[in-house]
Design a protein around this motif. Structure first.
Motif, PDB file in Angstrom:
ATOM      1  N   ARG A 236       0.856  -1.187   0.000  1.00 17.20           N
ATOM      2  CA  ARG A 236       0.000   0.000   0.000  1.00 17.20           C
ATOM      3  C   ARG A 236       0.891   1.237   0.000  1.00 17.20           C
ATOM      4  O   ARG A 236       1.868   1.300   0.740  1.00 17.20           O
ATOM      5  CB  ARG A 236      -0.906   0.027   1.226  1.00 17.20           C
ATOM      6  CG  ARG A 236      -1.944  -1.083   1.278  1.00 17.20           C
ATOM      7  CD  ARG A 236      -2.853  -0.899   2.487  1.00 17.20           C
ATOM      8  NE  ARG A 236      -3.788  -2.000   2.656  1.00 17.20           N
ATOM      9  CZ  ARG A 236      -4.953  -2.091   2.048  1.00 17.20           C
ATOM     10  NH1 ARG A 236      -5.336  -1.126   1.221  1.00 17.20           N
ATOM     11  NH2 ARG A 236      -5.751  -3.120   2.255  1.00 17.20           N
TER      12      ARG A 236
ATOM     13  N   ARG B 210      -5.813   8.143   1.235  1.00 14.55           N
ATOM     14  CA  ARG B 210      -6.213   6.752   1.010  1.00 14.55           C
ATOM     15  C   ARG B 210      -5.125   6.060   0.202  1.00 14.55           C
ATOM     16  O   ARG B 210      -4.926   6.377  -0.972  1.00 14.55           O
ATOM     17  CB  ARG B 210      -7.534   6.673   0.248  1.00 14.55           C
ATOM     18  CG  ARG B 210      -8.751   7.121   1.033  1.00 14.55           C
ATOM     19  CD  ARG B 210      -9.993   6.930   0.182  1.00 14.55           C
ATOM     20  NE  ARG B 210     -11.215   7.243   0.911  1.00 14.55           N
ATOM     21  CZ  ARG B 210     -12.430   7.171   0.400  1.00 14.55           C
ATOM     22  NH1 ARG B 210     -12.573   6.808  -0.880  1.00 14.55           N
ATOM     23  NH2 ARG B 210     -13.484   7.464   1.119  1.00 14.55           N
TER      24      ARG B 210
ATOM     25  N   GLU C 217      -3.110   3.766  -2.244  1.00 19.84           N
ATOM     26  CA  GLU C 217      -3.368   2.897  -3.387  1.00 19.84           C
ATOM     27  C   GLU C 217      -2.754   1.524  -3.117  1.00 19.84           C
ATOM     28  O   GLU C 217      -1.927   1.369  -2.217  1.00 19.84           O
ATOM     29  CB  GLU C 217      -2.773   3.492  -4.666  1.00 19.84           C
ATOM     30  CG  GLU C 217      -3.624   4.564  -5.323  1.00 19.84           C
ATOM     31  CD  GLU C 217      -3.812   5.801  -4.445  1.00 19.84           C
ATOM     32  OE1 GLU C 217      -4.977   6.204  -4.245  1.00 19.84           O
ATOM     33  OE2 GLU C 217      -2.818   6.347  -3.954  1.00 19.84           O
TER      34      GLU C 217
ATOM     35  N   ARG D  58      -6.828   1.948  -7.197  1.00 21.57           N
ATOM     36  CA  ARG D  58      -7.390   2.833  -6.187  1.00 21.57           C
ATOM     37  C   ARG D  58      -8.330   2.014  -5.316  1.00 21.57           C
ATOM     38  O   ARG D  58      -8.866   0.992  -5.739  1.00 21.57           O
ATOM     39  CB  ARG D  58      -8.167   3.984  -6.821  1.00 21.57           C
ATOM     40  CG  ARG D  58      -7.314   5.031  -7.510  1.00 21.57           C
ATOM     41  CD  ARG D  58      -8.181   6.145  -8.066  1.00 21.57           C
ATOM     42  NE  ARG D  58      -8.914   6.831  -7.009  1.00 21.57           N
ATOM     43  CZ  ARG D  58     -10.247   6.874  -6.923  1.00 21.57           C
ATOM     44  NH1 ARG D  58     -10.999   6.256  -7.805  1.00 21.57           N
ATOM     45  NH2 ARG D  58     -10.828   7.529  -5.951  1.00 21.57           N
ATOM     46  N   GLU D  59      -8.559   2.498  -4.088  1.00 25.16           N
ATOM     47  CA  GLU D  59      -9.512   1.845  -3.197  1.00 25.16           C
ATOM     48  C   GLU D  59     -10.529   2.879  -2.740  1.00 25.16           C
ATOM     49  O   GLU D  59     -10.407   3.474  -1.671  1.00 25.16           O
ATOM     50  CB  GLU D  59      -8.789   1.211  -2.007  1.00 25.16           C
ATOM     51  CG  GLU D  59      -9.668   0.286  -1.188  1.00 25.16           C
ATOM     52  CD  GLU D  59      -8.871  -0.548  -0.195  1.00 25.16           C
ATOM     53  OE1 GLU D  59      -9.438  -1.547   0.305  1.00 25.16           O
ATOM     54  OE2 GLU D  59      -7.707  -0.214   0.080  1.00 25.16           O
TER      55      GLU D  59
ATOM     56  N   ARG E   8     -13.212  -2.509  -2.121  1.00 28.33           N
ATOM     57  CA  ARG E   8     -13.520  -2.259  -3.537  1.00 28.33           C
ATOM     58  C   ARG E   8     -12.298  -1.638  -4.191  1.00 28.33           C
ATOM     59  O   ARG E   8     -11.827  -0.575  -3.761  1.00 28.33           O
ATOM     60  CB  ARG E   8     -14.720  -1.334  -3.696  1.00 28.33           C
ATOM     61  CG  ARG E   8     -15.036  -0.993  -5.156  1.00 28.33           C
ATOM     62  CD  ARG E   8     -16.262  -0.113  -5.267  1.00 28.33           C
ATOM     63  NE  ARG E   8     -16.536   0.223  -6.650  1.00 28.33           N
ATOM     64  CZ  ARG E   8     -16.059   1.303  -7.276  1.00 28.33           C
ATOM     65  NH1 ARG E   8     -15.294   2.157  -6.624  1.00 28.33           N
ATOM     66  NH2 ARG E   8     -16.364   1.534  -8.539  1.00 28.33           N
ATOM     67  N   LEU E   9     -11.771  -2.277  -5.223  1.00 29.83           N
ATOM     68  CA  LEU E   9     -10.572  -1.809  -5.911  1.00 29.83           C
ATOM     69  C   LEU E   9     -10.894  -1.431  -7.346  1.00 29.83           C
ATOM     70  O   LEU E   9     -11.638  -2.144  -8.035  1.00 29.83           O
ATOM     71  CB  LEU E   9      -9.481  -2.883  -5.883  1.00 29.83           C
ATOM     72  CG  LEU E   9      -8.958  -3.271  -4.500  1.00 29.83           C
ATOM     73  CD1 LEU E   9      -7.914  -4.375  -4.619  1.00 29.83           C
ATOM     74  CD2 LEU E   9      -8.372  -2.067  -3.778  1.00 29.83           C
TER      75      LEU E   9
ATOM     76  N   GLN F 159     -15.504  -9.016  -5.141  1.00 31.85           N
ATOM     77  CA  GLN F 159     -15.261  -7.681  -4.620  1.00 31.85           C
ATOM     78  C   GLN F 159     -16.528  -7.067  -4.049  1.00 31.85           C
ATOM     79  O   GLN F 159     -17.638  -7.312  -4.532  1.00 31.85           O
ATOM     80  CB  GLN F 159     -14.759  -6.762  -5.738  1.00 31.85           C
ATOM     81  CG  GLN F 159     -13.294  -6.842  -6.058  1.00 31.85           C
ATOM     82  CD  GLN F 159     -12.819  -5.555  -6.688  1.00 31.85           C
ATOM     83  OE1 GLN F 159     -12.691  -4.541  -6.015  1.00 31.85           O
ATOM     84  NE2 GLN F 159     -12.565  -5.595  -7.978  1.00 31.85           N
TER      85      GLN F 159
END
Length: 242
Positions: free
Chosen positions: A109, A117, A119, A141-142, A147-148, A238
């Motif tokens: 991360r 936030r 990535e 990205r999250e 959820r990506l 997801q």
């Protein structure tokens, strides 16, 4: 495209788009218009890959690495996004994954855009995905936990990923190695264009590094490192809610 679908089985149709990822530099030549330099990044800190697997990332990787369609090619099939459609898709992804030699992944991360936030950056490892030029690197990205959203799918990545403090379009600039031939290579600088980072560090818009640049190293690993995780062929989907 219809002729291609009739000519090749589904497993080969899945592998064919991935061939550039495992190609040598004969298929992805280095920059011709710009002379590679001997400039190298200065690693001020090294962050090892995460020691635990990431189920949300695994689900996202399966969708990217094993693209499938749930209809019959003529629009007949379950509705995309429906419970039935998601079940069919998961089953087809599992089947395609099991036909391949099990890939592995290493991940970290890092906050690339400064929004607080982090990535998710992941390197995919495996004989069907890697070649002499490198392996795929994926950046997500999250937007919400679990959820990506895929931002960049880079081919021919050679670890480590150097993250600098310089910014372009508010995202940190990245540095990676480029292999020219055995024993020869250079470092390339990757700038965010507002939508993505360059998808191939050996060609424009990536540029050879012109001067030493400090940065933090991510995703450095070796074959004995337990931080490279096996990618399972099935798991929870997801979380698609925002």
């Amino acid at each position: 495209m219809d002729r291609l679908h009739r000519r090749f089985p589904l497993s080969l149709r899945v592998i064919l788009p991935l061939l550039p990822l495992a190609a040598s530099n004969a298929l992805a030549p280095p920059l011709q218009a710009q002379t590679p330099t001997r400039a190298s990044p200065t690693v001020v800190r090294s962050v090892p890959p995460e020691s635990r697997p990431n189920p949300a990332l695994e689900a996202a990787l399966r969708e990217v690495l094993f693209p499938v369609r749930i209809d019959d090619g003529q629009g007949h099939g379950p509705d995309p996004g429906s419970a039935e459609g998601e079940m069919v898709k998961r089953n087809k992804i599992k089947a395609e994954c099991e036909r391949m030699r099990a890939p592995r992944y290493a991940w970290s991360r890092v906050d690339l855009n400064g929004d607080g936030r982090p990535e998710v950056v992941a390197q995919v490892l495996g004989t069907l995905f890697c070649g002499t030029g490198g392996c795929p690197l994926l950046i997500f990205r999250e937007p919400s936990p679990g959820r990506l959203q895929l931002i960049t799918r880079m081919s021919l990545f050679k670890d480590p990923l150097i993250v600098t403090e310089r910014r372009h379009n508010r995202w940190k600039e990245l540095i990676t190695r480029v292999r020219v031939d055995a024993g020869t290579g250079y470092y390339a600088e990757l700038r965010y264009d507002g939508r993505s980072y360059p998808t191939n560090p050996s060609v424009a818009p990536a540029i050879p590094l012109r001067r030493p640049e400090p940065g933090t190293a991510y995703l450095a690993w070796n074959d004995k490192d337990p931080r490279a995780h096996a990618l399972p062929c099935e798991g929870a989907p997801q979380n698609r809610g925002l």
